[in-house]
Write an enzyme that holds these catalytic residues in place. Structure first.
Site, PDB file in Angstrom:
ATOM      1  CD  GLU A   1     -13.520  29.718 -62.547  1.00 24.57           C
ATOM      2  OE1 GLU A   1     -12.306  29.514 -62.668  1.00 24.57           O
ATOM      3  OE2 GLU A   1     -13.998  30.370 -61.601  1.00 24.57           O
TER       4      GLU A   1
ATOM      5  CG  HIS B   1     -22.472   3.483 -46.708  1.00 24.13           C
ATOM      6  ND1 HIS B   1     -23.146   2.456 -46.080  1.00 24.13           N
ATOM      7  CD2 HIS B   1     -21.342   2.931 -47.180  1.00 24.13           C
ATOM      8  CE1 HIS B   1     -22.427   1.351 -46.148  1.00 24.13           C
ATOM      9  NE2 HIS B   1     -21.315   1.607 -46.807  1.00 24.13           N
TER      10      HIS B   1
ATOM     11  CE  LYS C   1     -13.409  37.764 -59.565  1.00 25.75           C
ATOM     12  NZ  LYS C   1     -12.152  37.651 -60.310  1.00 25.75           N
TER      13      LYS C   1
END
Lengths: 430, 430
Positions: free
Chosen positions: A271, A292, A403
């Site tokens: 951000e 792994h 938003k």
């Protein structure tokens, strides 16, 4: 704490940083440091975050939460920077008080969590600077409803952490809830060392003074040269490696308790620096588990990444019992920590052997002080990197479009963004 | 399940795939499909994984674990592919039987986990094909020791999942433990649909037949054209976007229960495709949470990535109570799921609006059948992508160097790799 850039130099790695390029960059670090110090002195937006070790009032936090001393659980309702700092401390440190986080609006998860905890023994912290974050407020309404259904007086067990005005502030005043101030000038992703990150830790019984002391120790090391400051050394190395092609930065702590720290870092990095077409992509990894999983790619894949190891040098250990299993006698009688350390050393060397760059960050222990050092160091690294990239570190404009679109879709107002959702191109294969 | 490539086309995104490039790639998909089918028919190493929906014997698994029907907890001791598949199912599906995983050798974590669960009510599954994986065997020795200390007869509560011979097989024979076979030709990261992934799910009471049915449904859709096969469509899109600069693939499910699925995918992708200087870097994300963390970067950062959304279209919902909080009235009376869906639609549109490529994968629900579809689809996508990249999908040679170095450091033999650990270059700033 210590930063080791040895495996990020071009004598080891490709991409790698020439030693004389570091020296030249150090002049820019001096300028950036001056800018940062000016910002801190003038309490400028964002830069103020680096003053938190001095400005945060630990006593005020402890007083605000003292009525929750008997809570068996603390539930933080917040999202993004309103949750990740507290979660980093909660998952980094052991406590008898359980900590949970409602940082998503998945209905199955919310229902399942509220069903599984005893709400009558739970302190609820609702965190939103603006008091209008849709996810947080929706979750709070669900929590309050669940408490009422269980016959719990929510006003006795809820406090808010919010700005000077807004919904949550009004709510606190109306119901006489304890309220903590989100400090001015501190974006959510830089707020772990404030009320936002420390209230939950205080309820869990952690030594928040020690967190702030560790952070202050790193603040004291900020200086005009990367060679004197672990934070600036790390920020410069990331920037210099990114310039040379390492657009990915994999954060790989060798401690399970730092798994959430890697998420916190990912928000901080993405951000703050992800703008104007720039910014490393943070990747969260975990040693030794991801040896792994991700190591094959890190060692043999494209030369577009660096790995950041975080290693605590001390820990409580646990003996591996002796064994007569063939070929495993060498493990018996050793410690799990010795095995983990060997895996770390081997993985670091394995990347160096294939010329993939890495940086090592070391703290003594994953405790309050060590976390304070680590969190402050990364924040200062990020601010320094932002100066080197010349981006606006403390804003996040690209999240606003979505938003508005979501709000429009939910009938919360007229927003053009919501209309463009309907224009989606499709090519469906089923 | 459905795959939607609309937002990955160059009419929307940059990088984006021209529609005629997809048509041309479809000829290579036809060849790759033929190669894959030959591999499946001849039970070749790796390709055999795509036969698991037919070859896995669900009854055999249920019989092997039936003595653990009363277990309240199932503890899987394994690492990488020996744990991630089982963990994906365990975290994807609700159960009254708790599932835990020892997939790391952090001593503080191991001690803390063993202290927190009731070992007398725990079924332990030790998973290692070779029976020599250091981390897994060391953890098993610690678990066995803890059981003995608690007066629990470990031989009554332990079973193994392993290859035809080796330490664990011998152990099972000596102590008459139930033993499940790891099937031949199936690398760990492709083993979720075998004994390795399904034993834990069976103990948790999940319908493992439904997992296999969902997987078989996707297997039935493999065909010589990407336009007829969701799995091939996705694999082709990832390859084509990577070719055009999207070297990062962020997996972003909109369901908390799929958080571990994203980790499973990250192993599958990294270890299968990360070789010869090639391979996308998988990034694990979570909607809606990471809108407040990673979205700034995804929307405004470098054009080096694609986002893969995974969206269940149905779920149990949870009402948001009515509220008189100013500005939030629009939320009251809606559902959390409606909010989550709006966030998803908004985020997808927000990336498209800034010309960042994304792909949408849809399943009906996060249940046994839906997970079977999703897991098989990703595996087949990965195998197809491996054919297009022309890499050896089913090997992971780059992890061996580090294993030898670690073993040498622990005194488990003479290995040159251990010596080179001592040669580390350092440039320490503290």
């Amino acid at each position: 704490m210590r930063v080791d850039l040895g495996n990020a130099l071009d004598t080891v790695a490709s991409p790698g940083i020439p030693r004389d390029a570091l020296d030249r960059l150090d002049e820019r670090v001096a300028d950036a440091h001056e800018r940062i110090e000016t910002g801190r002195e003038n309490h400028e937006h964002g830069y103020e975050s680096l003053n938190l070790p001095q400005t945060t009032d630990a006593d005020e936090i402890r007083t605000a939460v003292e009525s929750f001393a008997d809570a068996e659980t603390v539930l933080t309702v917040g999202i993004g920077g309103s949750a990740l700092g507290a979660a980093t401390l909660a998952h980094g440190l052991e406590s008898d008080v359980d900590a949970y986080f409602l940082d998503n609006v998945d209905p199955e998860h919310v229902s399942s969590l509220l069903d599984s905890i005893s709400l009558s023994d739970t302190a609820v912290n609702v965190v939103s600077r603006s008091g209008t974050t849709a996810e947080t407020l929706a979750n709070f309404l669900a929590v309050r409803d669940a408490m009422e259904s269980d016959g719990v007086d929510w006003t006795e067990q809820t406090f808010v952490t919010t700005g000077e005005e807004g919904n949550l502030r009004n709510l606190a005043e109306r119901h006489d809830l304890p309220a903590l101030d989100v400090p001015d000038g501190v974006p959510g992703r830089f707020s772990v060392l404030s009320t936002v990150g420390l209230a939950c830790a205080a309820i869990q019984g952690h030594d928040i003074d020690a967190v702030l002391s560790g952070a202050q120790a790193e603040a004291n090391r900020l200086s005009g040269s990367l060679f004197d400051s672990p934070a600036y050394a790390y920020g410069t190395a990331c920037y210099a490696l990114d310039e040379r092609g390492a657009g990915i930065n994999a954060m790989m702590p060798y401690a399970e308790s730092l798994e959430t720290f890697a998420e916190w870092y990912a928000q901080l990095w993405a951000e703050s620096l992800g703008k104007d077409g720039l910014g490393q992509t943070p990747v969260r990894a975990l040693g030794a588990t991801d040896q792994h999983s991700q190591l094959q790619l890190y060692r043999a894949g494209p030369r577009d990444k660096m790995v950041t190891f975080v290693r605590p040098t001390e820990r409580e250990d646990c003996a591996i019992p002796e064994t007569d299993l063939p070929g495993l006698e060498y493990l018996g009688g050793q410690n799990l920590g010795t095995l983990l350390d060997a895996e770390f050393e081997a993985t670091e060397a394995s990347l160096a052997e294939s010329s993939q760059p890495s940086v090592r960050l070391e703290i003594d222990r994953v405790d309050e002080y060590g976390l304070g050092e680590l969190l402050y160091c990364l924040e200062a690294s990020c601010v320094l990197a932002g100066e080197l990239y010349n981006v606006e570190t403390f804003i996040q404009p690209a999240v606003e479009w979505g938003k508005r679109a979501a709000r429009g879709l939910l009938g919360g107002g007229d927003f053009d963004e919501a209309d463009s959702v309907a224009d989606k191109s499709t090519l469906v294969i089923e």
